[in-house]
Write a protein that holds these residues in place. Structure first.
Motif, PDB file in Angstrom:
ATOM      1  N   LYS A 192       0.835  -1.218   0.000  1.00 41.22           N
ATOM      2  CA  LYS A 192       0.000   0.000   0.000  1.00 41.22           C
ATOM      3  C   LYS A 192       0.865   1.262   0.000  1.00 41.22           C
ATOM      4  CE  LYS A 192      -4.280  -1.754   0.913  1.00 41.22           C
ATOM      5  NZ  LYS A 192      -5.497  -1.465   0.184  1.00 41.22           N
ATOM      6  N   THR A 193       1.948   1.215   0.733  1.00 44.22           N
ATOM      7  CA  THR A 193       2.845   2.375   0.798  1.00 44.22           C
ATOM      8  C   THR A 193       3.432   2.659  -0.573  1.00 44.22           C
ATOM      9  OG1 THR A 193       3.441   1.886   3.084  1.00 44.22           O
ATOM     10  CG2 THR A 193       4.942   3.313   1.872  1.00 44.22           C
ATOM     11  N   LYS A 194       3.859   1.596  -1.225  1.00 43.62           N
ATOM     12  CA  LYS A 194       4.417   1.719  -2.571  1.00 43.62           C
ATOM     13  C   LYS A 194       3.402   2.423  -3.491  1.00 43.62           C
ATOM     14  CE  LYS A 194       6.143   0.366  -6.667  1.00 43.62           C
ATOM     15  NZ  LYS A 194       7.238   1.111  -7.274  1.00 43.62           N
ATOM     16  N   LYS A 195       2.149   1.979  -3.414  1.00 39.75           N
ATOM     17  CA  LYS A 195       1.125   2.558  -4.290  1.00 39.75           C
ATOM     18  C   LYS A 195       0.845   4.009  -3.927  1.00 39.75           C
ATOM     19  CE  LYS A 195      -1.090  -1.691  -5.726  1.00 39.75           C
ATOM     20  NZ  LYS A 195      -2.158  -2.656  -5.497  1.00 39.75           N
ATOM     21  N   ALA A 196       0.791   4.294  -2.624  1.00 43.66           N
ATOM     22  CA  ALA A 196       0.492   5.663  -2.189  1.00 43.66           C
ATOM     23  C   ALA A 196       1.613   6.619  -2.598  1.00 43.66           C
ATOM     24  CB  ALA A 196       0.304   5.704  -0.677  1.00 43.66           C
ATOM     25  N   SER A 213      12.257   2.178   2.725  1.00 38.40           N
ATOM     26  CA  SER A 213      12.665   3.547   2.388  1.00 38.40           C
ATOM     27  C   SER A 213      14.122   3.583   1.966  1.00 38.40           C
ATOM     28  CB  SER A 213      12.461   4.477   3.586  1.00 38.40           C
ATOM     29  OG  SER A 213      11.114   4.462   3.994  1.00 38.40           O
ATOM     30  N   ASP A 214      14.957   2.870   2.731  1.00 39.14           N
ATOM     31  CA  ASP A 214      16.382   2.861   2.399  1.00 39.14           C
ATOM     32  C   ASP A 214      16.619   2.306   0.998  1.00 39.14           C
ATOM     33  OD1 ASP A 214      17.018   3.957   4.805  1.00 39.14           O
ATOM     34  OD2 ASP A 214      17.649   2.074   5.743  1.00 39.14           O
ATOM     35  N   SER A 215      15.920   1.213   0.659  1.00 40.71           N
ATOM     36  CA  SER A 215      16.238   0.601  -0.636  1.00 40.71           C
ATOM     37  C   SER A 215      15.527   1.282  -1.798  1.00 40.71           C
ATOM     38  CB  SER A 215      15.992  -0.907  -0.625  1.00 40.71           C
ATOM     39  OG  SER A 215      14.722  -1.190  -0.162  1.00 40.71           O
ATOM     40  N   THR A 216      14.499   2.072  -1.539  1.00 41.52           N
ATOM     41  CA  THR A 216      13.840   2.764  -2.652  1.00 41.52           C
ATOM     42  C   THR A 216      14.279   4.226  -2.748  1.00 41.52           C
ATOM     43  OG1 THR A 216      11.956   3.186  -1.197  1.00 41.52           O
ATOM     44  CG2 THR A 216      11.750   1.339  -2.734  1.00 41.52           C
ATOM     45  N   ILE A 241       7.176 -12.799  -0.239  1.00 46.51           N
ATOM     46  CA  ILE A 241       8.500 -12.318  -0.654  1.00 46.51           C
ATOM     47  C   ILE A 241       8.388 -11.618  -2.015  1.00 46.51           C
ATOM     48  CG2 ILE A 241      10.806 -13.058  -1.413  1.00 46.51           C
ATOM     49  CD1 ILE A 241      10.760 -13.395   1.480  1.00 46.51           C
ATOM     50  N   ALA A 242       7.632 -12.222  -2.913  1.00 44.31           N
ATOM     51  CA  ALA A 242       7.538 -11.664  -4.268  1.00 44.31           C
ATOM     52  C   ALA A 242       6.872 -10.284  -4.265  1.00 44.31           C
ATOM     53  CB  ALA A 242       6.765 -12.621  -5.182  1.00 44.31           C
ATOM     54  N   THR A 243       5.765 -10.133  -3.526  1.00 44.78           N
ATOM     55  CA  THR A 243       5.086  -8.835  -3.533  1.00 44.78           C
ATOM     56  C   THR A 243       5.911  -7.790  -2.788  1.00 44.78           C
ATOM     57  OG1 THR A 243       3.758  -9.589  -1.655  1.00 44.78           O
ATOM     58  CG2 THR A 243       2.692  -9.618  -3.793  1.00 44.78           C
ATOM     59  N   ALA A 244       6.548  -8.202  -1.693  1.00 45.69           N
ATOM     60  CA  ALA A 244       7.386  -7.246  -0.965  1.00 45.69           C
ATOM     61  C   ALA A 244       8.536  -6.762  -1.842  1.00 45.69           C
ATOM     62  CB  ALA A 244       7.923  -7.874   0.318  1.00 45.69           C
ATOM     63  N   ALA A 250       0.554  -9.468  -7.029  1.00 46.27           N
ATOM     64  CA  ALA A 250       1.916  -9.655  -7.540  1.00 46.27           C
ATOM     65  C   ALA A 250       1.948  -9.366  -9.044  1.00 46.27           C
ATOM     66  CB  ALA A 250       2.399 -11.076  -7.247  1.00 46.27           C
ATOM     67  N   LEU A 251       0.982  -9.921  -9.766  1.00 51.88           N
ATOM     68  CA  LEU A 251       0.926  -9.697 -11.219  1.00 51.88           C
ATOM     69  C   LEU A 251       0.746  -8.213 -11.529  1.00 51.88           C
ATOM     70  CD1 LEU A 251      -1.282 -12.711 -12.358  1.00 51.88           C
ATOM     71  CD2 LEU A 251       1.043 -12.230 -13.165  1.00 51.88           C
ATOM     72  N   GLU A 252      -0.123  -7.580 -10.745  1.00 53.22           N
ATOM     73  CA  GLU A 252      -0.399  -6.165 -10.945  1.00 53.22           C
ATOM     74  C   GLU A 252       0.868  -5.323 -10.768  1.00 53.22           C
ATOM     75  OE1 GLU A 252      -3.026  -3.359  -8.312  1.00 53.22           O
ATOM     76  OE2 GLU A 252      -4.164  -5.154  -8.877  1.00 53.22           O
ATOM     77  N   MET A 253       1.735  -5.761  -9.879  1.00 57.60           N
ATOM     78  CA  MET A 253       2.966  -5.006  -9.634  1.00 57.60           C
ATOM     79  C   MET A 253       4.106  -5.436 -10.559  1.00 57.60           C
ATOM     80  SD  MET A 253       3.174  -4.205  -5.599  1.00 57.60           S
ATOM     81  CE  MET A 253       3.080  -5.880  -5.085  1.00 57.60           C
ATOM     82  N   GLY A 254       3.782  -6.263 -11.528  1.00 52.72           N
ATOM     83  CA  GLY A 254       4.780  -6.582 -12.544  1.00 52.72           C
ATOM     84  C   GLY A 254       5.605  -7.828 -12.292  1.00 52.72           C
TER      85      GLY A 254
END
Lengths: 191, 131
Positions: free
Chosen positions: A23-27, A54-57, B23-26, B82-86
């Motif tokens: 969700k954070t990524k999307k926001a 945050s560090d890695s992005t 793991i994949a989505t993260a 996961a698919l949505e995020m590529g």
């Protein structure tokens, strides 16, 4: 407690890993560079996760407040302002400012970062006016005093110093690099 | 620049599915490029029907309540996210042939390929994981 302003608030309460991150990524996509996102979560792992995320992005993790079961994480979107040319001629480095503060000189330290950045860590006794509010809040500053402007890396403070000079403030000094390398006394939420 | 994460999913239980998709989505949410190679029982994780009713490991059925309480997304939801995020899903052609399964039996958006398809992605991956 200090007012903690975020530009966007994301409710990720009740969600389990990896949803707060997803969700954070999307926001983050939807907010402007330099703005602050507040992520509210109840997943206890989210604190370590959001910091690492945050560090890695490349975004700036400001800190986390705990209110009961809710963790409020503050993240500032990377601003990409690292290469801006600084224009304000009067500059001073961190060490010299630290010496002035230690000598208890009667000076004003103006912090122009966002309120959330300021709240988590700032130079003791500095004043907080975010760059975006500076123009409306000039009345809070004394033109007769030396004003030392600080931000994270010296870019926002350069813009603020230019703005002050333009408005008739003559004793304005930009501090380089600023809070990212500050080793002097600070006041922070976490100590 | 971005890290590459190559994952092999070769088991078909509910716990296996969570390990793979979490793991994949993260990773995808952290701007990493992710591909998952689903092979043997791992194909259950992306099978339209099977992935709605993946089995808990024997004797661990009591965790079902924990999953519900923790508000964990379902496996079909995680797969879609996961698919949505590529994230790239590669179904193993050989396993599909052995099991007599067609591409249509799987969630939309998968690629079907052999081991080399995966190896080509994995050859310069920064992280390789097997579940």
């Amino acid at each position: 407690m200090n007012s903690m302003k975020a530009n966007v608030i994301l409710d990720a309460k009740g969600l389990a890993c990896p949803m707060p991150i997803v969700k954070t990524k999307k926001a983050m996509v939807g907010i402007e560079a330099g703005q602050v996102l507040e992520v509210q979560a109840t997943d206890k792992g989210s604190k370590a996760d959001l910091k690492a995320w945050s560090d890695s992005t490349g975004h700036q993790y400001l800190g986390t407040l705990e209110e009961g079961d809710v963790l409020k994480h503050y993240i500032r979107k990377s601003s990409g302002d690292e290469s801006i040319e600084r224009k304000h001629p009067n500059v001073m480095n961190n060490d010299e400012l630290e010496k002035k503060l230690e000598a208890r000189e009667n000076i004003v330290v103006l912090d122009v970062r966002e309120t959330a950045e300021y709240a988590f860590n700032h130079i003791t006794n500095s004043i907080s006016i975010p760059l975006g509010e500076l123009e409306q809040r000039l009345g809070e500053l004394d033109k007769e005093k030396e004003i030392y402007v600080v931000c994270r890396t010296g870019n926002r403070s350069d813009l603020a110093a230019q703005k002050l000079a333009e408005k008739g403030f003559t004793k304005v000094i930009n501090i380089l690099p600023g809070m990212s390398k500050w080793s002097g006394k600070t006041t922070s939420l976490n100590n | 620049m971005n890290k590459k994460v190559a994952i092999i999913a070769s088991n078909g239980g509910l716990f296996d599915a969570y390990k793979v998709f979490n793991i994949a989505t993260a990773a995808a949410a952290t701007d990493q490029e992710v591909a998952i190679f689903f092979t043997f029982e791992g194909l259950n994780l992306i099978h339209k029907n099977a992935n709605k009713q993946l089995p808990m490991p024997e004797g661990k059925e009591h965790f079902a309540e924990g999953f519900a309480n923790a508000n964990v997304p379902t496996i079909p939801e995680l797969a879609e996210m996961a698919l949505e995020m590529g994230v790239k899903f590669i179904g193993c052609q050989m396993t599909m042939d052995v099991m007599g399964l067609e591409k249509e039996a799987f969630v939309d958006g998968i690629e079907v390929g052999g081991a080399v398809t995966f190896l080509d992605f994995a050859k310069d991956a920064d992280i390789t994981l097997t579940f």
